[in-house]
Enzyme design. Structure first.
Site, PDB file in Angstrom:
ATOM      1  N   PHE A 104       0.838  -1.198   0.000  1.00  0.00           N
ATOM      2  CA  PHE A 104       0.000   0.000   0.000  1.00  0.00           C
ATOM      3  C   PHE A 104       0.873   1.248   0.000  1.00  0.00           C
ATOM      4  CE2 PHE A 104      -2.479  -3.298   2.057  1.00  0.00           C
ATOM      5  CZ  PHE A 104      -3.762  -3.109   1.595  1.00  0.00           C
ATOM      6  N   ASP A 105       0.454   2.224  -0.785  1.00  0.00           N
ATOM      7  CA  ASP A 105       0.996   3.564  -0.598  1.00  0.00           C
ATOM      8  C   ASP A 105       0.346   4.122   0.667  1.00  0.00           C
ATOM      9  OD1 ASP A 105       2.413   5.950  -1.267  1.00  0.00           O
ATOM     10  OD2 ASP A 105       0.514   6.810  -1.954  1.00  0.00           O
ATOM     11  N   LYS A 106       0.996   5.085   1.319  1.00  0.00           N
ATOM     12  CA  LYS A 106       0.442   5.601   2.569  1.00  0.00           C
ATOM     13  C   LYS A 106      -0.539   6.747   2.332  1.00  0.00           C
ATOM     14  CE  LYS A 106       2.553   8.564   5.264  1.00  0.00           C
ATOM     15  NZ  LYS A 106       1.524   9.618   5.516  1.00  0.00           N
ATOM     16  N   THR A 128      -4.135   6.675   0.619  1.00  0.00           N
ATOM     17  CA  THR A 128      -4.572   5.287   0.441  1.00  0.00           C
ATOM     18  C   THR A 128      -4.933   4.686   1.792  1.00  0.00           C
ATOM     19  OG1 THR A 128      -3.150   5.051  -1.503  1.00  0.00           O
ATOM     20  CG2 THR A 128      -3.953   3.028  -0.481  1.00  0.00           C
ATOM     21  N   VAL A 180      -1.294  -0.945  -4.271  1.00  0.00           N
ATOM     22  CA  VAL A 180      -2.514  -0.159  -4.121  1.00  0.00           C
ATOM     23  C   VAL A 180      -2.136   1.288  -3.847  1.00  0.00           C
ATOM     24  CG1 VAL A 180      -4.709   0.085  -2.903  1.00  0.00           C
ATOM     25  CG2 VAL A 180      -3.669  -2.176  -3.146  1.00  0.00           C
TER      26      VAL A 180
END
Length: 681
Positions: free
Chosen positions: A356-358, A361, A557
């Site tokens: 995951f990107d932070k 997201t 994501v």
């Protein structure tokens, strides 16, 4: 979009659909009608002589009619394929029916064609249901729009709308175009586009000219999409896109294009069929010659060879994967998830790792004031009042966050600060009530004149930083007032989504972020991730994704914009909030139309269900062939073989259609404590 701009119904484009005068005459049901006429002619021609209801010559004529009606579409399709060098199922069935006729078994040959044609027609009907679930998206937008032009309200086709037009949408009407609200307030059901279950509140923009010039920056509270449904209030909307360019139109085009993109399993079955069909023909030829070394006559051997042709036809195998892929893509589209073809659908269903990107997201993408620590003798109110008065003069995102959150807490702030200065990379200063105020990082107070930073406040700031806060120290004159901690907080659903993904079977989840490692660790611990990789530049993110991809594959994501390179290098790129982002729609393999993390478990769960369905279908189709071939070699007739063969095809298609009703399974999970320690890069 009006009828002329909609994509043609895919069901009419399929090889099994025949766009000719017969279909026009019979309202698109020509194949089914011919199959039923074949069955009626067969029944009459077979039963008539047995009950002495007709002479043999009439019965023979009816069996010929059964051959015509049962073989018309099959022959038409086979000729088209053979002309391109393809010898497939239709060809094998015609050879088997012709062989039965040569042997004088006209009724059995007609029965074969009847079962094959009726199975074909029912298969096409079932597949059309899946395609109609996609083409039905085109019906979401109305045909006409009520437009105000030159002071008059008039209805025009939506294709004639252009950017800048003012559209009036009454209560409970569908919105005809993408745009933004300039007048009125209402709740809008965006589920047809984004899959969001709750209506979204919409309100007017402050400046329509500025919004029109920066349409990509309009906030969701003002933006509307063609095909969504207005609630109780009336809205006036300024159009930003033509009908052919709306989010809905692009989704329809992309979903339609996705049907033609082959998955790995589809590619495998195509290659398998190319080898398998010639092998079946060779086996049938050898079987036809078995009278040379078996105690039977040539007619018996030839009949057995025709039965082998029927038994070995990979009809169910050919439809096993496409039917599941099509149903999966259609169900995803209805749920606000755009999956661009069978390859990402299958891949997402197999992956056990997600990165995951932070920012934007896992988190809301907006910093919030989460910690207020005044020094002894100073109240929270005093600290916030001074900080907000100075930061009100700044346009920095952190300053805007402080002002916004202080307003929420205190209701109003003072705007009497003057002589504002920005000290690049360190903080700001301004004069408030004739006293100089400094706000910024620790480094600011080591480089400016004045009282050094007290040790106890330094420890407090260090502790706040360790918990992932962005810290801002406030000093008025020579007196320190305290420190503020800001943080891009996790989405409320983030921890719940991570656990749902674990329930589905995703075993390894991590975050890759450009933020410092402490911030990344803090967020990862809070939402329950396994690992956090911080301090990554865009190129570093790409390298990390490549590394994870080599170790078994990974889905990435993000928002599809600043992390597009990382998405492109992942096994599957998943973009959130794609309904409001052209870039996300283009770059992602899987696009979550809503800016809602909770649709991710649905997408992953559906992909896994599709993969399971494909495996089930392959086992059924190959298993039936494996049983039927030896059964026909040992005497099973053509009729029973066709019955089992076509039955397996319908079972496979029906199993795939179950995906149209897929809902993510619910599972009660109790969350207490961290879900595991966060690893560091």
């Amino acid at each position: 979009m009006n009828k002329t701009s909609r994509p043609t119904d895919k069901a009419t484009q399929d090889n099994h659909q025949h766009d000719d005068w017969l279909n026009s005459l019979l309202d698109g049901r020509a194949e089914l009608v011919f199959s039923l006429m074949c069955g009626a002619a067969l029944l009459a021609g077979w039963l008539g002589p047995k009950i002495s209801a007709m002479p043999d010559v009439v019965a023979f004529g009816l069996l010929l009619a059964a051959y015509f009606f049962g073989g018309y579409f099959t022959l038409k399709e086979a000729i088209g394929k053979v002309s391109h060098g393809k010898f497939e199922i239709d060809f094998l069935m015609l050879v088997a029916a012709g062989g039965a006729a040569v042997l004088g078994e006209w009724a059995e040959g007609a029965f074969l064609l009847f079962l094959f044609s009726i199975g074909h027609a029912l298969e096409n009907y079932a597949m059309a249901r899946a395609r109609n679930a996609i083409s039905a998206l085109a019906d979401l937008a109305p045909e006409e729009a009520l437009v105000r032009r030159d002071g008059r309200e008039t209805k025009v086709p939506v294709d004639e709308l252009k950017p800048g037009d003012i559209v009036i949408v009454r209560s409970n009407d569908r919105i005809p175009a993408d745009g933004f609200v300039i007048k009125g307030e209402s709740s809008v059901n965006q589920a047809p586009i984004t899959g969001e279950s709750a209506p979204a509140d919409k309100s007017p923009v402050k400046d329509s000219s500025e919004a029109a010039d920066n349409s990509d920056k309009i906030k969701p509270a003002h933006k509307v999409f063609a095909g969504s449904i207005n609630g109780a209030g009336s809205l006036e909307i300024q159009v930003t896109r033509r009908a052919s360019e709306t989010t809905l139109a692009r989704v329809i085009d992309m979903v339609s294009a996705a049907e033609t993109r082959q998955s790995p399993t589809q590619n495998f079955t195509k290659k398998f069929e190319k080898v398998f069909v010639p092998c079946v023909v060779i086996l049938a030829f050898i079987t036809a010659l078995s009278w040379l070394f078996l105690d039977e006559n040539p007619a018996q051997s030839f009949y057995r060879s025709m039965a082998v042709l029927v038994a070995a036809s990979p009809c169910a195998l050919a439809i096993a994967t496409p039917s599941a892929i099509l149903s999966g893509i259609a169900r995803a589209a209805r749920g606000g998830v755009l999956i661009k073809g069978g390859a990402p659908l299958e891949a997402l269903g197999r992956l056990e790792s997600i990165a995951f990107d932070k920012t934007g997201t896992l988190t809301s993408g907006e910093p919030k004031l989460v910690e207020i620590t005044p020094v002894a003798g100073i109240t929270e109110t005093e600290l916030l009042r001074v900080a907000a008065a100075v930061e009100a003069l700044s346009d920095h995102p952190l300053a805007e966050a402080i002002v916004r959150d202080v307003k929420e807490r205190m209701g109003a702030i003072e705007y009497n600060a003057t002589e504002f200065k920005s000290i690049t990379g360190k903080g700001v200063s301004a004069r408030l009530n004739d006293e100089l105020v400094h706000i910024g990082k620790t480094a600011l107070f080591t480089e400016t004149n004045g009282t050094p930073l007290p040790d106890d406040l330094r420890v407090t700031v260090k502790s706040m930083s360790a918990r992932g806060r962005t810290t801002m120290i406030v000093r008025r004159g020579d007196a320190y007032l305290g420190a503020l901690g800001l943080m891009d907080t996790p989405r409320s659903a983030a921890r719940r989504v991570i656990q749902r993904l674990r329930d589905i079977g995703v075993s390894k989840m991590m975050m890759i972020s450009g933020d410092n490692q402490q911030v990344a660790d803090a967020i990862a611990r809070e939402v329950g991730l396994d690992h956090a990789f911080g301090d990554l530049m865009p190129d570093d993110k790409v390298e990390k994704i490549k590394e994870l991809k080599e170790s078994g594959g990974v889905a990435m994501v993000g928002d599809g914009v600043n992390d597009a390179p990382a998405m492109a290098n992942a096994t599957v790129g998943v973009a959130m909030g794609a309904a409001g982002s052209d870039v996300a729609l283009e770059t992602a393999d899987v696009a979550l139309m809503a800016d809602d993390l909770e649709t991710l478990p649905f997408a992953v769960g559906l992909s896994r269900a599709t993969s399971r369905t494909i495996r089930q279908n392959l086992w059924v189709s190959l298993g039936i062939v494996a049983v039927l071939i030896p059964a026909t070699l040992f005497g099973l007739g053509i009729g029973p073989a066709v019955l089992v063969h076509e039955g397996s095809t319908l079972i496979v298609v029906a199993n795939a259609l179950r995906l149209l009703a897929y809902n993510e399974p619910t599972k009660t999970t109790y969350l207490n404590g961290d879900l595991g320690k966060v690893g560091r890069s």
